[in-house]
Design a protein around this motif. Sequence first.
Motif, PDB file in Angstrom:
ATOM      1  N   GLY A  23     -10.070  -3.677  -1.531  1.00  0.00           N
ATOM      2  CA  GLY A  23      -8.671  -4.036  -1.293  1.00  0.00           C
ATOM      3  C   GLY A  23      -7.820  -2.803  -1.030  1.00  0.00           C
ATOM      4  N   GLY A  24      -6.650  -3.060  -0.435  1.00  0.00           N
ATOM      5  CA  GLY A  24      -5.721  -1.970  -0.135  1.00  0.00           C
ATOM      6  C   GLY A  24      -5.255  -1.263  -1.407  1.00  0.00           C
ATOM      7  N   LYS A  25      -5.118  -2.013  -2.464  1.00  0.00           N
ATOM      8  CA  LYS A  25      -4.678  -1.435  -3.740  1.00  0.00           C
ATOM      9  C   LYS A  25      -5.660  -0.364  -4.213  1.00  0.00           C
ATOM     10  N   HIS A  26      -6.914  -0.663  -4.053  1.00  0.00           N
ATOM     11  CA  HIS A  26      -7.959   0.278  -4.454  1.00  0.00           C
ATOM     12  C   HIS A  26      -7.900   1.542  -3.601  1.00  0.00           C
ATOM     13  N   TYR A  38      10.605  -0.297  -3.796  1.00  0.00           N
ATOM     14  CA  TYR A  38       9.214   0.076  -3.527  1.00  0.00           C
ATOM     15  C   TYR A  38       8.264  -1.007  -4.039  1.00  0.00           C
ATOM     16  N   TRP A  39       7.081  -1.026  -3.479  1.00  0.00           N
ATOM     17  CA  TRP A  39       6.047  -1.922  -4.006  1.00  0.00           C
ATOM     18  C   TRP A  39       5.619  -1.377  -5.373  1.00  0.00           C
ATOM     19  N   VAL A  40       5.603  -2.255  -6.343  1.00  0.00           N
ATOM     20  CA  VAL A  40       5.467  -1.888  -7.750  1.00  0.00           C
ATOM     21  C   VAL A  40       4.288  -0.948  -8.053  1.00  0.00           C
ATOM     22  N   ILE A  45       5.367   5.666   2.656  1.00  0.00           N
ATOM     23  CA  ILE A  45       6.179   4.755   3.474  1.00  0.00           C
ATOM     24  C   ILE A  45       5.442   3.422   3.601  1.00  0.00           C
ATOM     25  N   ASN A  46       6.193   2.360   3.407  1.00  0.00           N
ATOM     26  CA  ASN A  46       5.621   1.022   3.522  1.00  0.00           C
ATOM     27  C   ASN A  46       6.516   0.212   4.473  1.00  0.00           C
ATOM     28  N   SER A  47       6.044   0.085   5.707  1.00  0.00           N
ATOM     29  CA  SER A  47       6.840  -0.602   6.724  1.00  0.00           C
ATOM     30  C   SER A  47       5.953  -1.565   7.497  1.00  0.00           C
ATOM     31  N   SER A 101       8.321  -3.484   4.615  1.00  0.00           N
ATOM     32  CA  SER A 101       8.304  -3.239   3.172  1.00  0.00           C
ATOM     33  C   SER A 101       8.100  -4.500   2.348  1.00  0.00           C
ATOM     34  N   ASN A 102       7.297  -4.355   1.337  1.00  0.00           N
ATOM     35  CA  ASN A 102       7.283  -5.303   0.233  1.00  0.00           C
ATOM     36  C   ASN A 102       8.098  -4.596  -0.846  1.00  0.00           C
ATOM     37  N   PRO A 103       9.280  -5.056  -1.236  1.00  0.00           N
ATOM     38  CA  PRO A 103       9.780  -6.424  -1.192  1.00  0.00           C
ATOM     39  C   PRO A 103      10.850  -6.735  -0.148  1.00  0.00           C
ATOM     40  N   THR A 119       0.994   6.098   4.794  1.00  0.00           N
ATOM     41  CA  THR A 119       1.593   4.909   5.383  1.00  0.00           C
ATOM     42  C   THR A 119       0.800   3.677   4.951  1.00  0.00           C
ATOM     43  N   ASP A 120       1.472   2.817   4.208  1.00  0.00           N
ATOM     44  CA  ASP A 120       0.836   1.589   3.728  1.00  0.00           C
ATOM     45  C   ASP A 120       1.071   0.529   4.800  1.00  0.00           C
ATOM     46  N   GLU A 121       0.009   0.196   5.522  1.00  0.00           N
ATOM     47  CA  GLU A 121       0.129  -0.700   6.682  1.00  0.00           C
ATOM     48  C   GLU A 121      -0.251  -2.141   6.367  1.00  0.00           C
ATOM     49  N   CYS A 122      -0.133  -2.496   5.100  1.00  0.00           N
ATOM     50  CA  CYS A 122      -0.549  -3.830   4.662  1.00  0.00           C
ATOM     51  C   CYS A 122       0.068  -4.966   5.493  1.00  0.00           C
ATOM     52  N   TYR A 123       1.365  -4.817   5.859  1.00  0.00           N
ATOM     53  CA  TYR A 123       2.062  -5.898   6.585  1.00  0.00           C
ATOM     54  C   TYR A 123       2.327  -5.541   8.045  1.00  0.00           C
ATOM     55  N   CYS A 124       1.647  -4.507   8.524  1.00  0.00           N
ATOM     56  CA  CYS A 124       1.932  -3.946   9.848  1.00  0.00           C
ATOM     57  C   CYS A 124       1.902  -4.975  10.978  1.00  0.00           C
ATOM     58  N   GLY A 151      -4.873   0.637   4.611  1.00  0.00           N
ATOM     59  CA  GLY A 151      -4.873  -0.642   5.312  1.00  0.00           C
ATOM     60  C   GLY A 151      -5.525  -1.721   4.462  1.00  0.00           C
ATOM     61  N   SER A 152      -5.263  -2.966   4.850  1.00  0.00           N
ATOM     62  CA  SER A 152      -5.815  -4.078   4.071  1.00  0.00           C
ATOM     63  C   SER A 152      -6.054  -5.271   4.979  1.00  0.00           C
ATOM     64  N   LEU A 153      -7.115  -6.021   4.692  1.00  0.00           N
ATOM     65  CA  LEU A 153      -7.341  -7.258   5.445  1.00  0.00           C
ATOM     66  C   LEU A 153      -6.715  -8.458   4.732  1.00  0.00           C
ATOM     67  N   SER A 154      -6.215  -8.199   3.521  1.00  0.00           N
ATOM     68  CA  SER A 154      -5.759  -9.293   2.656  1.00  0.00           C
ATOM     69  C   SER A 154      -4.743 -10.209   3.309  1.00  0.00           C
ATOM     70  N   LYS A 155      -3.672  -9.624   3.844  1.00  0.00           N
ATOM     71  CA  LYS A 155      -2.585 -10.454   4.365  1.00  0.00           C
ATOM     72  C   LYS A 155      -2.850 -10.775   5.838  1.00  0.00           C
ATOM     73  N   THR A 156      -3.317  -9.780   6.605  1.00  0.00           N
ATOM     74  CA  THR A 156      -3.491  -9.963   8.047  1.00  0.00           C
ATOM     75  C   THR A 156      -4.391 -11.159   8.346  1.00  0.00           C
ATOM     76  N   TRP A 199     -11.031 -11.711  -0.936  1.00  0.00           N
ATOM     77  CA  TRP A 199     -12.281 -11.082  -0.492  1.00  0.00           C
ATOM     78  C   TRP A 199     -12.345  -9.617  -0.892  1.00  0.00           C
ATOM     79  N   ARG A 200     -11.180  -9.012  -1.066  1.00  0.00           N
ATOM     80  CA  ARG A 200     -11.018  -7.644  -1.545  1.00  0.00           C
ATOM     81  C   ARG A 200     -11.608  -6.600  -0.600  1.00  0.00           C
ATOM     82  N   ILE A 201     -11.039  -6.544   0.589  1.00  0.00           N
ATOM     83  CA  ILE A 201     -11.432  -5.485   1.519  1.00  0.00           C
ATOM     84  C   ILE A 201     -10.177  -4.747   2.006  1.00  0.00           C
TER      85      ILE A 201
HETATM   86  C1  LIG Z   1       2.780  -3.228   0.063  1.00  0.00           C
HETATM   87  C2  LIG Z   1       1.404  -3.611  -0.315  1.00  0.00           C
HETATM   88  N1  LIG Z   1       0.418  -2.725  -0.143  1.00  0.00           N
HETATM   89  C3  LIG Z   1      -0.845  -2.996  -0.476  1.00  0.00           C
HETATM   90  C4  LIG Z   1      -1.177  -4.219  -1.025  1.00  0.00           C
HETATM   91  C5  LIG Z   1      -2.622  -4.395  -1.391  1.00  0.00           C
HETATM   92  O1  LIG Z   1      -3.184  -5.576  -1.114  1.00  0.00           O
HETATM   93  P1  LIG Z   1      -4.758  -5.775  -1.376  1.00  0.00           P
HETATM   94  O2  LIG Z   1      -5.145  -4.946  -2.546  1.00  0.00           O
HETATM   95  O3  LIG Z   1      -4.903  -7.237  -1.623  1.00  0.00           O
HETATM   96  O4  LIG Z   1      -5.450  -5.336  -0.139  1.00  0.00           O
HETATM   97  C6  LIG Z   1      -0.183  -5.176  -1.250  1.00  0.00           C
HETATM   98  C7  LIG Z   1      -0.484  -6.450  -1.898  1.00  0.00           C
HETATM   99  O5  LIG Z   1       0.353  -7.186  -2.326  1.00  0.00           O
HETATM  100  C8  LIG Z   1       1.139  -4.864  -0.871  1.00  0.00           C
HETATM  101  O6  LIG Z   1       2.127  -5.743  -1.027  1.00  0.00           O
END
Ligand SMILES: Cc1ncc(COP(=O)(O)O)c(C=O)c1O
Length: 393
Positions: A102-105, A127-129, A173-175, A177-179, A205-210, A235-240, A246-248
């Motif tokens: 996952g992106g968090k990891h 910022y994302w927590v 930078i997270n763009s 942004s969450n939240p 650059t956190d591209e989670c929502y890119c 990067g993350s496949l979670s949201k896209t 699945w945690r990738i």
């Molecule tokens: C800004 C941001 N980055 C990264 C993640 C990581 O997501 P994941 O660990 O599911 O890939 C999240 C998940 O909520 C997020 O909101």
Amino acid sequence: MQATLDLAERISLITVSSTMKVAADADKMRREGIDVVDFGAGEPDFPTPDNVKRAAIDAIHNNFTKYTPAGGTMELKQAICERHAKDYGTTYTPAESVVSVGGKHVIFNLMQVLLNAGDEVVIPVPYWVTYKDVVNYTGAKCVFVDTDEDNGFKLTAAMIEPYLNDRTKMVIINSPSNPSGAIIDREEFEQILHMTSKRGIWLMTDECYCRFLYDGDPYSIASVKGAKDTVLVAGSLSKTYSMTGWRIGFGLGPAPVMSAINKLQSHSTSNPTSIAQKAAVEALRGPQDSVPIMLAEYRKRRDFVIDRLRQIPGVKIQVPAGAFYAYPDISVAFGKNGINTPMQFAENALAKAHVAVVPGEAFGTDRHVRISYATSMKELKRGLDRLHTFIAG
Ligand SMILES: Cc1ncc(COP(=O)(O)O)c(C=O)c1O
């Protein structure tokens, strides 16, 4: 004799993710039979696309069920680099990539391999927590930079500059942004890259929502010439691809950083699940039509949510430019019914209106709550009716 319960000092540097706490509280109420509308969850309500599911099933049938290299298979690393190149015009190679759980990891690992105690990390607010906790866990220091809500929480280079000094190791930078759903303008992003690269500061650059951008084309700062030396992509496949379970996730950056992460993973998680890696290859290389379909649906929901929030007297809301969250200022509710903070608002909204939202304290602000609109129109309508009554009385 009982083992001592003195926990390691470093675990006291972090707190339980408050986004997860709201989910747990809402879940508990639901199990008690209470009809809760959940605006807390930060995950798509769409199923994982069928072709992706089939790839995982095939992986099982083909016995692709054993260890893989700790930092991910070559096939997946290649697919990640190809997708990033197609989407954003970057030139990463598998040696400049890593696959994590996952992106968090990825973000946790990046902090672990790069930060020392005393380093400073610049983090725009809201910022994302997770950023705050993973930085704290390394003993480095978070340096928070305020943004202007009246300007849609848009970050500028001028806001960041005064906070850069000899101790600054990284800017995050997270763009989108969450939240807040805010995006950073391309020129400002490039300006920040210019400022950080000339000082030898990492730009993460956190591209989670890119890919979830309502206007204009998604871009990656990593595509700028020379950026690869100091940019770290999380990067993350979670949201896209609606693959949260699945945690990738993946990292892209200089090969020595990626191989340090590989080393860390080789002694911690080892490889991300082999089956999920096969599914990820299909998500990245297969048809991409699920992404615009989801985005179109999020747009409808966003417009509905903004419209409904604007109808609640005193609630202020900026229109999110991406992701799937609204971040209204609900301070109009303060001073009544013992509510004086977003946390008290969230607790009361859950207990009395049976709506779960995430309090702004989790994201570093004191007048907001986060509403996730990654849920059905029906739920949005029910929840916003309840919130309207809860706030306006
Ligand atoms: C800004 C941001 N980055 C990264 C993640 C990581 O997501 P994941 O660990 O599911 O890939 C999240 C998940 O909520 C997020 O909101």
